[in-house]
Write an enzyme that holds these catalytic residues in place. Structure first.
Site, PDB file in Angstrom:
ATOM      1  N   GLN A 106       0.839  -1.196   0.000  1.00 19.59           N
ATOM      2  CA  GLN A 106       0.000   0.000   0.000  1.00 19.59           C
ATOM      3  C   GLN A 106       0.874   1.246   0.000  1.00 19.59           C
ATOM      4  O   GLN A 106       1.644   1.466   0.937  1.00 19.59           O
ATOM      5  CB  GLN A 106      -0.884   0.035   1.249  1.00 19.59           C
TER       6      GLN A 106
ATOM      7  N   SER B 248       0.704   6.170   3.254  1.00 22.74           N
ATOM      8  CA  SER B 248       1.321   7.145   4.159  1.00 22.74           C
ATOM      9  C   SER B 248       2.515   7.843   3.516  1.00 22.74           C
ATOM     10  O   SER B 248       3.221   7.273   2.682  1.00 22.74           O
ATOM     11  CB  SER B 248       1.788   6.458   5.442  1.00 22.74           C
TER      12      SER B 248
ATOM     13  N   GLU C 275      -8.713  -4.051   5.068  1.00 25.55           N
ATOM     14  CA  GLU C 275      -7.465  -4.339   5.791  1.00 25.55           C
ATOM     15  C   GLU C 275      -7.738  -4.565   7.273  1.00 25.55           C
ATOM     16  O   GLU C 275      -7.271  -5.543   7.867  1.00 25.55           O
ATOM     17  CB  GLU C 275      -6.479  -3.182   5.616  1.00 25.55           C
TER      18      GLU C 275
ATOM     19  N   GLU D 205      -6.055   6.226  18.065  1.00 30.00           N
ATOM     20  CA  GLU D 205      -6.825   7.467  18.162  1.00 30.00           C
ATOM     21  C   GLU D 205      -7.767   7.625  16.973  1.00 30.00           C
ATOM     22  O   GLU D 205      -8.939   8.006  17.116  1.00 30.00           O
ATOM     23  CB  GLU D 205      -5.876   8.669  18.254  1.00 30.00           C
TER      24      GLU D 205
END
Length: 280
Positions: free
Chosen positions: A25, A28, A143, A263
């Site tokens: 992937q 990021s 995922e 978070e």
């Protein structure tokens, strides 16, 4: 399966399913982790191709991957969630550089990915141009639900292994150890049953819902707790052995970051499962 054309499905799905091809992937970036929509990797159309320039990071198994599920910005003028496009990047393309990142475990599981004017044909765009955000969310939902189902099996194996080793060392009679093992057993069972609920939802609706984020969140915190307890119960000397438990303890530190930080997952559960107002 959900966004690809029939031609892409014929071309890509069989080698993925057989394990002939591994994919990574390209999500990021150094300045776009949890805030993925702020990514800066650019893709500019040139005839029937796209020229891509940018950098990705934390790209798992990129050094072994045949293709990369790459998200890049194709419309810099749009709001950040818009103007993104999803590509099936051929990792053997000129201009692709993979630089492994060695972790605390000593393994280069993650990588930096550098793209310097990499050309991707129009045929390798997955989903609509400018609609990459929805395709990426589909990837992340699958995922997390997949991780939850896989990891609940692995956690049961680890817990059973710990119990067996504590039995050999005659520690199972300790009430504090028994209490913590009972807590970990309950957590592992809850994770298993929740993972099955997610699987049932996929079978019913054809795709995972936001509850998949819950299994990943539950697993990451429980696995860290299990590894910390195992180290304390078996003794700190186990860390000096570079054995199974020392590796798992070090590797578990990344659980609450990888695959979506805790978070972010809490926000998803709060907003999309519980219906609470957005925090911002």
């Amino acid at each position: 399966m959900q966004w690809g054309t029939e031609e892409q499905q014929q071309r890509f799905l069989a080698p993925i399913l057989s394990g002939e091809e591994l994919w990574c992937q390209g999500f990021s970036e150094p300045e776009a982790g949890s805030d993925l929509a702020s990514l800066k990797t650019r893709a500019v159309r040139d005839g029937d191709e796209w020229v891509v320039t940018g950098q990705k990071v934390w790209t798992s198994i990129a050094q072994f991957s045949r293709r990369c599920m790459l998200v890049a910005r194709t419309d810099p003028e749009s709001v950040k969630h818009r103007g993104l496009t999803y590509f099936a990047l051929d990792m053997r393309s000129p201009g692709v550089t993979v630089r492994p990142l060695r972790q605390i475990t000593g393994e280069p599981e993650f990588n930096e990915l550098f793209l310097e004017e990499v050309r991707i044909p129009d045929a390798d765009v997955v989903g609509p141009v400018g609609g990459g955000w929805k395709v990426a969310l589909t990837t992340l939902a699958n995922e997390r639900s997949g991780l939850g189902f896989y990891n609940q099996v692995e956690m049961r194996q680890k817990l059973d292994r710990l119990i067996a080793e504590l039995r050999v060392s005659n520690q199972l009679s300790d009430p504090l150890i028994r209490a913590e093992l009972a807590e970990l057993h309950v957590r592992t069972e809850i994770l298993r049953l929740t993972a099955y609920r997610v699987l049932a939802s996929i079978e019913k609706y054809g795709q995972p819902g936001p509850e998949g984020s819950l299994t990943k969140w539950m697993w990451s915190e429980t696995n860290q707790r299990l590894m910390q307890f195992a180290t304390e119960a078996l003794g700190l000397a186990t860390l000096a052995k570079s054995d199974f438990w020392s590796y798992e303890l070090l590797r578990s530190r990344g659980n609450t970051i990888e695959g979506g930080t805790t978070e972010i997952l809490k926000n998803i559960v709060a907003e999309r499962v519980l219906g609470l107002p957005k925090g911002r």
